[in-house]
Design an enzyme around this catalytic site. Structure first.
Site, PDB file in Angstrom:
ATOM      1  N   GLU A 437       0.807  -1.259  -0.175  1.00  0.00           N
ATOM      2  CA  GLU A 437      -0.065  -0.066   0.048  1.00  0.00           C
ATOM      3  C   GLU A 437       0.946   1.163   0.074  1.00  0.00           C
ATOM      4  O   GLU A 437       0.567   2.117   0.638  1.00  0.00           O
ATOM      5  CB  GLU A 437      -0.948  -0.074   1.191  1.00  0.00           C
ATOM      6  CG  GLU A 437      -2.478   0.634   0.973  1.00  0.00           C
ATOM      7  CD  GLU A 437      -2.808   0.089  -0.466  1.00  0.00           C
ATOM      8  OE1 GLU A 437      -3.279  -0.936  -0.650  1.00  0.00           O
ATOM      9  OE2 GLU A 437      -3.097   1.163  -1.118  1.00  0.00           O
TER      10      GLU A 437
HETATM   11  C1  LIG Z   1       1.986  -9.883   0.730  1.00  0.00           C
HETATM   12  C2  LIG Z   1       2.004  -8.881  -0.250  1.00  0.00           C
HETATM   13  C3  LIG Z   1       0.561  -8.374  -0.811  1.00  0.00           C
HETATM   14  C4  LIG Z   1       0.451  -7.585  -1.692  1.00  0.00           C
HETATM   15  N1  LIG Z   1      -0.760  -7.111  -2.220  1.00  0.00           N
HETATM   16  C5  LIG Z   1      -1.046  -6.399  -3.107  1.00  0.00           C
HETATM   17  C6  LIG Z   1      -2.133  -6.133  -4.157  1.00  0.00           C
HETATM   18  O1  LIG Z   1      -3.403  -6.737  -3.299  1.00  0.00           O
HETATM   19  N2  LIG Z   1      -2.182  -5.541  -5.074  1.00  0.00           N
HETATM   20  C7  LIG Z   1      -1.187  -4.928  -5.723  1.00  0.00           C
HETATM   21  O2  LIG Z   1      -1.154  -4.548  -6.743  1.00  0.00           O
HETATM   22  N3  LIG Z   1       0.157  -5.228  -5.018  1.00  0.00           N
HETATM   23  C8  LIG Z   1       0.035  -5.771  -4.035  1.00  0.00           C
HETATM   24  N4  LIG Z   1       1.335  -5.794  -3.320  1.00  0.00           N
HETATM   25  C9  LIG Z   1       2.463  -5.248  -3.814  1.00  0.00           C
HETATM   26  C10 LIG Z   1       2.943  -4.209  -2.942  1.00  0.00           C
HETATM   27  O3  LIG Z   1       1.970  -3.170  -3.011  1.00  0.00           O
HETATM   28  C11 LIG Z   1       4.521  -3.995  -3.625  1.00  0.00           C
HETATM   29  O4  LIG Z   1       5.228  -4.840  -3.137  1.00  0.00           O
HETATM   30  C12 LIG Z   1       4.831  -2.545  -3.074  1.00  0.00           C
HETATM   31  O5  LIG Z   1       4.355  -1.465  -3.554  1.00  0.00           O
HETATM   32  C13 LIG Z   1       6.309  -2.185  -3.149  1.00  0.00           C
HETATM   33  O6  LIG Z   1       6.875  -2.360  -4.590  1.00  0.00           O
HETATM   34  P1  LIG Z   1       8.050  -3.529  -4.858  1.00  0.00           P
HETATM   35  O7  LIG Z   1       7.763  -4.743  -3.969  1.00  0.00           O
HETATM   36  O8  LIG Z   1       8.159  -3.664  -6.363  1.00  0.00           O
HETATM   37  O9  LIG Z   1       9.325  -2.839  -4.445  1.00  0.00           O
HETATM   38  P2  LIG Z   1       9.952  -1.551  -5.209  1.00  0.00           P
HETATM   39  O10 LIG Z   1       9.155  -0.641  -5.419  1.00  0.00           O
HETATM   40  O11 LIG Z   1      11.254  -2.233  -5.668  1.00  0.00           O
HETATM   41  O12 LIG Z   1      11.030  -1.087  -3.654  1.00  0.00           O
HETATM   42  C14 LIG Z   1      12.015  -1.520  -2.919  1.00  0.00           C
HETATM   43  C15 LIG Z   1      12.503  -0.489  -1.942  1.00  0.00           C
HETATM   44  O13 LIG Z   1      12.881   0.612  -2.610  1.00  0.00           O
HETATM   45  C16 LIG Z   1      12.069   1.762  -2.099  1.00  0.00           C
HETATM   46  N5  LIG Z   1      11.822   2.509  -3.213  1.00  0.00           N
HETATM   47  C17 LIG Z   1      11.403   2.457  -4.320  1.00  0.00           C
HETATM   48  N6  LIG Z   1      11.156   3.618  -5.115  1.00  0.00           N
HETATM   49  C18 LIG Z   1      11.486   4.582  -4.315  1.00  0.00           C
HETATM   50  C19 LIG Z   1      11.333   6.091  -4.564  1.00  0.00           C
HETATM   51  N7  LIG Z   1      10.845   6.620  -5.661  1.00  0.00           N
HETATM   52  N8  LIG Z   1      11.590   6.860  -3.407  1.00  0.00           N
HETATM   53  C20 LIG Z   1      12.211   6.110  -2.216  1.00  0.00           C
HETATM   54  N9  LIG Z   1      12.166   4.758  -2.169  1.00  0.00           N
HETATM   55  C21 LIG Z   1      11.832   4.004  -3.072  1.00  0.00           C
HETATM   56  C22 LIG Z   1      10.934   1.357  -1.527  1.00  0.00           C
HETATM   57  O14 LIG Z   1      10.482   1.955  -0.449  1.00  0.00           O
HETATM   58  C23 LIG Z   1      11.442  -0.179  -0.964  1.00  0.00           C
HETATM   59  O15 LIG Z   1      12.252   0.071   0.412  1.00  0.00           O
HETATM   60  C24 LIG Z   1       1.443  -6.790  -2.477  1.00  0.00           C
HETATM   61  C25 LIG Z   1       2.722  -7.141  -1.747  1.00  0.00           C
HETATM   62  C26 LIG Z   1       2.922  -8.011  -0.894  1.00  0.00           C
HETATM   63  C27 LIG Z   1       4.277  -8.722  -0.629  1.00  0.00           C
END
Ligand SMILES: Cc1cc2nc3c(=O)[nH]c(=O)nc-3n(C[C@H](O)[C@H](O)[C@H](O)COP(=O)(O)OP(=O)(O)OC[C@H]3O[C@@H](n4cnc5c(N)ncnc54)[C@H](O)[C@@H]3O)c2cc1C
Length: 584
Positions: A437
Site C-alpha cells: 500500500e
Molecule cells: C503480501 C503482499 C500483498 C500485496 N498485495 C497487493 C495487492 O493486492 N495488489 C497490488 O497491486 N499489489 C500488492 N502488493 C504489492 C506491493 O504493493 C508492492 O510490493 C509495494 O508497492 C512495493 O513494490 P516493490 O515490491 O516492487 O518494491 P520496490 O518498488 O522495488 O521497492 C524496493 C525498495 O525501494 C524503495 N523505493 C522504491 N522507489 C522509491 C522511491 N521513488 N523513493 C524512495 N524509495 C523508493 C522502497 O521504499 C523499498 O524500500 C503486495 C505485496 C505483498 C508482498
C-alpha cells in the site's frame, strides 16, 4: 495462548472524548448512528470477533492458502465458516451507503471495526479490506449500471474485491505497468498481462471476485498519465445479475511468504479477459488514489491491530511466567511483570498503541467531515488534514506495529521465538504492512513532496498551531500535568523547526528533503501521538471516573516523558541533508 478480545472500551473512549463523536453523528446522513448505538455495535463486534474470527488466526498461519492443480485456491474450512458468519452478521457493510445495502455509518466506525477484525485475524481481514477499496472506487467513479451490478453484492460481502496494480517491473513505480487493454468494439476491453502479489486474487469463500485492474489502452501516454482502470469479474455477469461464463483471469501460483499465510497472494494471468472501463480512459490513477487513501489508513490500522493482539498476549504471559525475585519481594520467584524492565516494555507497547489508535480514528473522523460536512470551507480543511495525516498514520502506524510485536516477543523470552507460543505470528504477519500500500519510504516522500507544500506550507503550520492550543488547556491543570505540557511545548518547537527547514530547503534541494523524510515523518507521528494522549488525559480528568483519569494521565505522562523526547533526537537526521548518505 492467551484469549484475545478487541479493546472496545478504549475505542469507545476515543470516539467520545478524542474524536468528538457526537459532532460526527450530527452530520447529515449520520443521524441514525448516534453514540449509544455505536457503543452497542462495538461491543457486539468485539464479542463476534473474539468468538468467531480470532480462533481462526492460528490455523490460517499453519495451514494457510493452498493452490490446487486446477487453479482453485483453498483456505482452511474454519475461514469459510467465519466468513459466512461475518457476511451474515453484516459487519463488512457497516460504513457503506444505505442505498447499496450498507449501514450508512461514518467511516470512523468502519475503521474501528476494521481494527477488531484485523487483530482477530489479519490474513482473513485482508479480504474485506480489499473489497472495501474496490467498493470505494466504484462508489466514486462507477457508472450507475456498474454500481447497480456490483455494489449490492460487494457491500453485503457475497462478492469480494481485489486491486491489481503490481507487475514485476512496476512496484512503487506503478507508472511502469504494461498490462494491455484493447477495445473489443462493443464497449468492453480485452485485458492481457500478468499481475503479481494480488491479495485474495483467487479463493472460493465467495461466489464471485471483482478484480479492479490497471492497464494501458493503445496509444496511452507513458507513465501514470496513461493508466486506465477496469472491472474484470471472475465470472461475467448476465443481464439479470446472475453469474455467467468464467472470465479469462486465473491464478498461476501463490506466493510463499513470511506471514499472513491465510491470505492468498496470487500471481494473476489476464489472457484477453473481458474488462469494463471505470470512468474514462487514462483516469486510472485518480481512481486508484480513492482506493489507496482509505486503504492506507486501513493498513496503518493493521499496525495498531497486531500491536494490540501481541501486547495482550505479552501482558498475559508476563503475569503468569515466574522468573527471578523482583526487587523488594521475598520468597519464590516473582511474575516477570514485577521486573521494571518488563514493565517498561509492556507500558511502552500499550502507550504506543494507544497513541496511534487515537491518530487513526481522528484521521477517519476528518474523512467523514470532508465528505459529509455542510460547510465547504470546513470540508476543504478536513480534506487537507486527511492528506497530511494519512501518510503518517500508514507509515508510523505500521512501524510501531513492527516494533510492538517484536517487543512482545521479547517479553516472552525464548518462548517468544518458539512458534507454538503464537506471538511470533503477529510479528511475521505485521511485517508486510510497512511494505504494501505504498512502502513507508514512499509515504515519507509523499509527506514532504506533496503534503507539506499545500498552501505553501500554511496548511501544515496551521495544524501545528492547532495542536499548540492544548498548552493553554494544560496550563489550567495541576502539577501532575506539568511535565506533559513542558515536553509537548519543546517538541512542538522541534517539529516546527524541522518543518520550516523542510519548507525552505524543498525547492532548492529536494534530495536533502527526501534524505530526511522518514525521520521527519516519525517526528510527526510521535508528536501527534503525544498530543492526542494529552487530550485523552484532560478529557478523562473531567469524567468523574477516578480510575480512568489516573490511567489516562499515567499513559500520557509516560509517553511525554519517555517516548516524546525522541522527537528532538530525530531533528538532526531529518535536517542533515544528503551529503553523507551519498558520500558513503
Ligand atoms: C503480501 C503482499 C500483498 C500485496 N498485495 C497487493 C495487492 O493486492 N495488489 C497490488 O497491486 N499489489 C500488492 N502488493 C504489492 C506491493 O504493493 C508492492 O510490493 C509495494 O508497492 C512495493 O513494490 P516493490 O515490491 O516492487 O518494491 P520496490 O518498488 O522495488 O521497492 C524496493 C525498495 O525501494 C524503495 N523505493 C522504491 N522507489 C522509491 C522511491 N521513488 N523513493 C524512495 N524509495 C523508493 C522502497 O521504499 C523499498 O524500500 C503486495 C505485496 C505483498 C508482498
Amino acid at each position: 495462548m492467551s484469549d484475545f478480545r478487541p479493546p472496545a472500551s478504549d475505542i469507545a473512549f476515543i470516539l467520545e472524548h478524542v474524536v468528538g463523536y457526537n459532532d460526527l453523528a450530527a452530520l447529515p446522513g449520520f443521524e441514525h448512528a448516534d453514540f449509544e448505538t455505536v457503543v452497542d455495535l462495538l461491543t457486539e463486534a468485539a464479542d463476534f470477533m473474539a468468538k468467531v474470527v480470532a480462533p481462526t488466526n492460528r490455523v490460517g498461519d499453519t495451514v494457510g492458502a493452498v493452490r490446487n492443480p486446477d487453479g482453485t485456491v483453498t483456505l482452511p474450512e474454519e475461514f469459510r465458516k467465519a466468513y459466512n458468519a461475518y457476511v451474515e452478521a453484516g459487519w463488512g457493510s457497516i460504513p457503506f451507503p444505505e442505498e447499496f445495502g450498507g449501514g450508512g455509518f461514518p467511516s470512523t466506525v468502519g475503521l474501528a471495526l476494521q481494527e477488531m477484525v484485523q487483530s482477530s485475524n489479519m490474513a482473513f481481514a485482508l479480504c474485506p479490506l480489499l473489497t472495501q477499496g474496490a467498493i470505494d472506487a466504484l462508489l466514486h467513479y462507477g457508472s450507475d449500471e456498474q454500481k447497480a451490478t456490483y455494489l449490492p453484492k460487494m457491500v453485503s460481502g457475497e462478492w469480494t474485491g481485489t486491486m491489481h496494480l503490481t507487475e514485476p517491473q512496476a512496484g512503487s513505480d506503478v507508472g511502469a505497468l504494461t498490462t494491455k487493454a484493447v477495445p473489443n468494439g462493443d464497449g468492453t476491453y480485452a485485458i492481457t498481462g500478468q499481475k503479481i502479489f494480488i491479495t485474495w486474487g483467487e479463493h472460493e469463500l465467495a461466489e464471485q471476485i471483482v478484480h479492479l485492474v490497471l492497464a494501458r489502452t493503445p496509444g496511452a501516454p507513458a507513465g501514470t498519465r496513461g493508466i486506465s482502470c477496469f472491472i474484470v469479474p471472475k465470472y461475467l455477469v448476465n443481464e439479470d445479475g446472475s453469474l455467467g461464463e468464467r472470465n479469462s483471469v486465473s491464478c498461476l501460483s501463490i506466493e510463499h511468504k513470511l506471514g499472513i499465510h491465510g491470505s492468498p497472494t496470487c500471481v494473476m494471468e489476464h489472457a484477453g479477459a473481458t474488462g469494463y472501463l471505470i470512468g474514462e480512459e487514462n483516469m486510472g490513477m485518480r481512481i486508484m488514489f480513492v482506493m489507496m487513501n482509505v486503504a492506507r489508513l486501513s493498513v496503518g490500522m493493521q499496525g495498531v491491530a497486531l500491536g494490540e493482539r501481541a501486547y495482550q498476549q505479552a501482558l498475559s504471559y508476563a503475569k503468569e511466567r515466574r522468573q527471578g525475585l523482583a526487587v523488594g519481594q521475598e520468597g519464590v520467584d516473582s511474575p516477570i511483570i514485577d521486573h521494571p524492565d518488563v514493565r517498561r516494555m509492556l507500558v511502552t507497547q500499550r502507550a504506543s498503541i494507544a497513541a496511534i489508535r487515537r491518530m487513526m480514528l481522528l484521521n477517519a473522523s476528518y474523512m467523514d467531515i470532508a465528505s459529509h460536512h455542510p460547510d465547504a470551507e470546513t470540508r476543504q480543511r478536513a480534506g487537507e488534514i486527511v492528506g497530511l495525516l494519512t501518510p503518517i498514520c500508514k507509515s508510523f502506524g505500521t512501524d510501531i506495529g513492527n516494533e510492538v510485536t517484536s517487543s512482545a516477543i521479547q517479553v516472552h523470552g525464548g518462548m517468544g521465538f518458539i512458534e507454538e507460543t503464537g506471538v511470533a505470528q503477529h510479528f511475521r504477519d505485521v511485517r508486510i504492512a510497512a511494505i504494501y500500500e505504498g512502502t513507508n519510504g514512499i509515504q515519507a516522500a509523499d509527506l514532504v513532496g506533496r503534503k507539506l507544500g499545500v498552501r505553501d506550507g500554511a496548511s501544515v503550520m496551521e495544524f501545528i498551531g492547532e495542536m499548540r492550543l492544548i498548552l493553554g488547556e494544560l496550563a489550567s491543570h495541576d502539577d501532575d500535568f506539568a511535565s506533559i505540557s513542558a515536553e509537548l511545548a519543546r517538541q512542538f518547537d522541534s517539529l516546527e523547526s524541522a518543518t520550516t527547514w523542510m519548507l525552505r530547503t524543498g525547492i532548492a534541494d529536494p534530495k536533502a528533503v527526501l534524505s530526511g523524510s522518514s525521520p521527519y515523518l516519525r517526528m510527526w507521528g510521535l508528536v501527534v501521538g503525544g498530543w492526542l494522549l494529552a487530550r485523552s488525559a484532560i478529557a478523562a480528568s473531567t469524567t468523574g471516573d477516578a480510575a480512568l483519569a489516573q490511567d489516562q494521565l499515567a499513559l500520557a505522562r509516560f509517553y511525554a516523558e519517555q517516548i516524546l523526547p525522541q522527537v528532538s533526537g530525530l531533528h538532526g537526521a531529518a535536517t542533515a541533508g544528503s551529503r553523507d548518505l551519498f558520500s558513503l
